[in-house]
Design a protein around this motif. Structure first.
Motif, PDB file in Angstrom:
ATOM      1  N   GLU A 316       0.826  -1.208   0.000  1.00 11.07           N
ATOM      2  CA  GLU A 316       0.000   0.000   0.000  1.00 11.07           C
ATOM      3  C   GLU A 316       0.859   1.255   0.000  1.00 11.07           C
ATOM      4  N   GLU A 317       1.893   1.267   0.850  1.00 13.74           N
ATOM      5  CA  GLU A 317       2.756   2.448   0.927  1.00 13.74           C
ATOM      6  C   GLU A 317       3.616   2.606  -0.329  1.00 13.74           C
ATOM      7  N   ILE A 318       4.007   1.484  -0.931  1.00 17.93           N
ATOM      8  CA  ILE A 318       4.745   1.552  -2.190  1.00 17.93           C
ATOM      9  C   ILE A 318       3.875   2.215  -3.248  1.00 17.93           C
ATOM     10  N   GLY A 319       2.612   1.783  -3.323  1.00 17.31           N
ATOM     11  CA  GLY A 319       1.673   2.364  -4.279  1.00 17.31           C
ATOM     12  C   GLY A 319       1.475   3.846  -4.055  1.00 17.31           C
ATOM     13  N   ASN A 320       1.379   4.255  -2.784  1.00 17.23           N
ATOM     14  CA  ASN A 320       1.190   5.671  -2.457  1.00 17.23           C
ATOM     15  C   ASN A 320       2.405   6.500  -2.876  1.00 17.23           C
ATOM     16  N   PHE A 321       3.598   5.927  -2.665  1.00 19.07           N
ATOM     17  CA  PHE A 321       4.818   6.665  -3.025  1.00 19.07           C
ATOM     18  C   PHE A 321       4.940   6.808  -4.543  1.00 19.07           C
ATOM     19  N   ILE A 322       4.654   5.737  -5.266  1.00 19.50           N
ATOM     20  CA  ILE A 322       4.719   5.797  -6.730  1.00 19.50           C
ATOM     21  C   ILE A 322       3.720   6.826  -7.259  1.00 19.50           C
ATOM     22  N   LYS A 323       2.535   6.818  -6.702  1.00 15.02           N
ATOM     23  CA  LYS A 323       1.516   7.792  -7.117  1.00 15.02           C
ATOM     24  C   LYS A 323       1.995   9.211  -6.851  1.00 15.02           C
ATOM     25  N   PHE A 324       2.644   9.407  -5.698  1.00 12.58           N
ATOM     26  CA  PHE A 324       3.120  10.731  -5.316  1.00 12.58           C
ATOM     27  C   PHE A 324       4.201  11.230  -6.265  1.00 12.58           C
ATOM     28  N   PHE A 325       5.215  10.387  -6.529  1.00 13.52           N
ATOM     29  CA  PHE A 325       6.356  10.913  -7.267  1.00 13.52           C
ATOM     30  C   PHE A 325       6.173  10.914  -8.785  1.00 13.52           C
ATOM     31  N   THR A 326       5.099  10.268  -9.271  1.00 15.54           N
ATOM     32  CA  THR A 326       4.794  10.368 -10.705  1.00 15.54           C
ATOM     33  C   THR A 326       3.702  11.397 -10.968  1.00 15.54           C
ATOM     34  N   ASP A 327       3.213  12.006  -9.908  1.00 22.23           N
ATOM     35  CA  ASP A 327       2.128  12.977 -10.055  1.00 22.23           C
ATOM     36  C   ASP A 327       2.646  14.314 -10.603  1.00 22.23           C
ATOM     37  N   GLU A 328       1.768  15.029 -11.234  1.00 20.85           N
ATOM     38  CA  GLU A 328       2.133  16.311 -11.844  1.00 20.85           C
ATOM     39  C   GLU A 328       2.593  17.329 -10.797  1.00 20.85           C
ATOM     40  N   GLU A 329       1.996  17.294  -9.599  1.00 20.29           N
ATOM     41  CA  GLU A 329       2.275  18.326  -8.593  1.00 20.29           C
ATOM     42  C   GLU A 329       3.728  18.337  -8.124  1.00 20.29           C
ATOM     43  N   ILE A 330       4.274  17.170  -7.778  1.00 23.17           N
ATOM     44  CA  ILE A 330       5.664  17.139  -7.318  1.00 23.17           C
ATOM     45  C   ILE A 330       6.602  17.508  -8.456  1.00 23.17           C
ATOM     46  N   ASN A 331       6.246  17.119  -9.679  1.00 25.71           N
ATOM     47  CA  ASN A 331       7.077  17.466 -10.832  1.00 25.71           C
ATOM     48  C   ASN A 331       7.019  18.967 -11.129  1.00 25.71           C
ATOM     49  N   LYS A 332       5.882  19.576 -10.869  1.00 22.54           N
ATOM     50  CA  LYS A 332       5.779  21.033 -11.025  1.00 22.54           C
ATOM     51  C   LYS A 332       6.716  21.739 -10.059  1.00 22.54           C
ATOM     52  N   LYS A 333       6.842  21.193  -8.850  1.00 24.43           N
ATOM     53  CA  LYS A 333       7.744  21.790  -7.867  1.00 24.43           C
ATOM     54  C   LYS A 333       9.196  21.695  -8.336  1.00 24.43           C
ATOM     55  N   LEU A 334       9.520  20.587  -8.994  1.00 20.71           N
ATOM     56  CA  LEU A 334      10.870  20.435  -9.539  1.00 20.71           C
ATOM     57  C   LEU A 334      11.103  21.432 -10.676  1.00 20.71           C
ATOM     58  N   VAL A 335      10.081  21.650 -11.502  1.00 22.66           N
ATOM     59  CA  VAL A 335      10.183  22.636 -12.582  1.00 22.66           C
ATOM     60  C   VAL A 335      10.379  24.034 -11.993  1.00 22.66           C
TER      61      VAL A 335
END
Length: 410
Positions: A316-335
């Motif tokens: 469950e936590e693996i799934g949550n982490f994958i969802k988090f780091f492939t999401d647009e929001e965290i990538n926007k922060k990197l941009v």
């Protein structure tokens, strides 16, 4: 006496009731959520990206205990085998291939489907996580390998701005004649020869074809005759005076800063440093992104792949982490921090200048943009680099590929 027995009985009943309640409370207390990440990479660029992502994850998931463990001694196979508590492994593509062939990694296809990763990310980023017909990993961040020039520095030296490949060859020749060196700023796992030769090799051979014979022995590799063409092309640049053994040097962030100031006219750099390329003087050399007829595979580096061991327990936590780091929001922060990411939508805010060319290169990427040395065993990578050294010193046999294979598989 009867009264004392009665009091004792009531006392024992109270104790028993409290004990049962305590046990019941302990049983109902939710177990602390845990996620263990095993880090098997060492280059500072990818470690910095991972740090940003995990710190943001902690902020968004304060109830999850995130444990990050660094690999010691290169024993990844032992560290993630049976009995291990690692949930996520960050490793190289070469190791991803080795571990998947030994049945130690989970197929992440369901996570790709659930999070629509193939749609969200560029083709080359998806290719980094695939081996054969399955996805065993997800690329942490793709970096394009860019040849950049400073317009002001070129004008001062009287050089023609390199808008075509021929212009670039001429610029290299003139820079070479001055004995000036061109910095090469790539990830730490790539030496100059491996990095620069990918500009040629990645446009000569199918990466799927190369991947299909991974570590299959000398005969299989010798069948790839097109690899010799890459060595011949490098030699033609040497014999033409465009490059030699002293043309390139290992660069760093300081080299990037000097280049931006105009002290260095030309640099080869990974797009990790794209935040430095904001000045209008900084341009991508021989940029054919707007001319489909001149389209070429710009090499893309991704030396940090997120995988999951088959024996991981925190699904469950693996799934949550994958969802988090492939999401647009965290990538926007990197941009926002100046990076160009592998997420298409997150990069939509990038317009103009060298960074826009980097985005275009990612948009045009295919699996053939994946740097070829990530599809071959390390022993072959080393022997190829040695042969390129010989060519840069003016030695050419016309059989470099067969010789490199013989050296690797003797």
């Amino acid at each position: 006496m009867f009264y004392k027995k009665r009091v004792l009985t009531i006392f024992l009943l109270v104790i028993l009731t409290l004990s049962i309640s305590a046990c019941s409370f302990k049983k109902d207390t939710p177990k602390e959520k845990q996620l263990n990440i095993y880090v098997d990479i060492k280059d500072k660029e990818s470690l910095n990206i991972l740090k940003i992502i995990t710190e943001e994850y902690k902020k968004s998931n304060p109830k999850v205990k995130l444990s990050i463990n660094n690999a010691i001694g290169g024993k990844i196979e032992d560290d993630i085998s049976k009995g291990s508590e690692q949930d996520i492994v960050i490793t190289s593509r070469n190791n991803m291939i080795k571990l998947s062939r030994k049945g130690l990694l989970s197929d992440l296809g369901s996570y790709y489907d659930e999070n629509k990763i193939s749609d969200k990310y560029y083709s080359v980023a998806n290719a980094y996580g695939r081996f054969g017909d399955k996805y065993y990993g997800i690329a942490l961040m793709p970096y394009t390998m860019e040849i950049l020039y400073n317009k002001s520095a070129f004008d001062k030296l009287g050089l023609t701005q390199p808008s075509t490949v021929n212009d670039l060859k001429e610029a290299l020749k003139k820079i070479n004649s001055t004995a000036a060196r061109i910095p090469v700023v790539l990830t730490e796992d790539l030496d100059i020869n491996s990095g620069l030769s990918s500009i040629i090799v990645n446009n000569k051979i199918s990466m799927r074809k190369l991947e299909s014979i991974f570590d299959s022995g000398g005969a299989a590799y010798k069948s790839l005759k097109e690899m010799q063409q890459a060595f011949d092309t490098i030699y033609s640049l040497v014999s033409g005076g465009n490059i030699n053994k002293n043309t390139f040097e290992v660069g760093n962030e300081s080299s990037v800063e000097k280049f931006v100031k105009g002290d260095i006219p030309l640099i080869i750099s990974s797009s990790y440093y794209s935040s430095h390329f904001k000045d209008n003087n900084i341009m991508v050399a021989a940029d054919s992104t707007n001319d489909p007829s001149k389209k070429m595979n710009v090499p893309v580096i991704s030396n940090a792949i997120m995988c999951t061991p088959v024996n991981s327990k925190n699904g469950e936590e693996i799934g949550n982490f994958i969802k988090f780091f492939t999401d647009e929001e965290i990538n926007k922060k990197l941009v926002e921090q100046g990076f160009v990411t592998g997420n298409k939508k997150a990069n939509n805010s990038i317009v103009g200048g060298a960074k826009a060319s980097i985005v275009k290169h990612l948009e045009n990427s295919t699996e053939d943009s994946l740097i070829y040395v990530y599809n071959i065993p390390d022993k072959l990578k080393s022997s190829i680099s040695s042969k390129i050294d010989q060519i840069l010193n003016g030695k050419h046999t016309g059989k470099e590929w067969d010789e490199a294979v013989d050296d690797a598989f003797k």
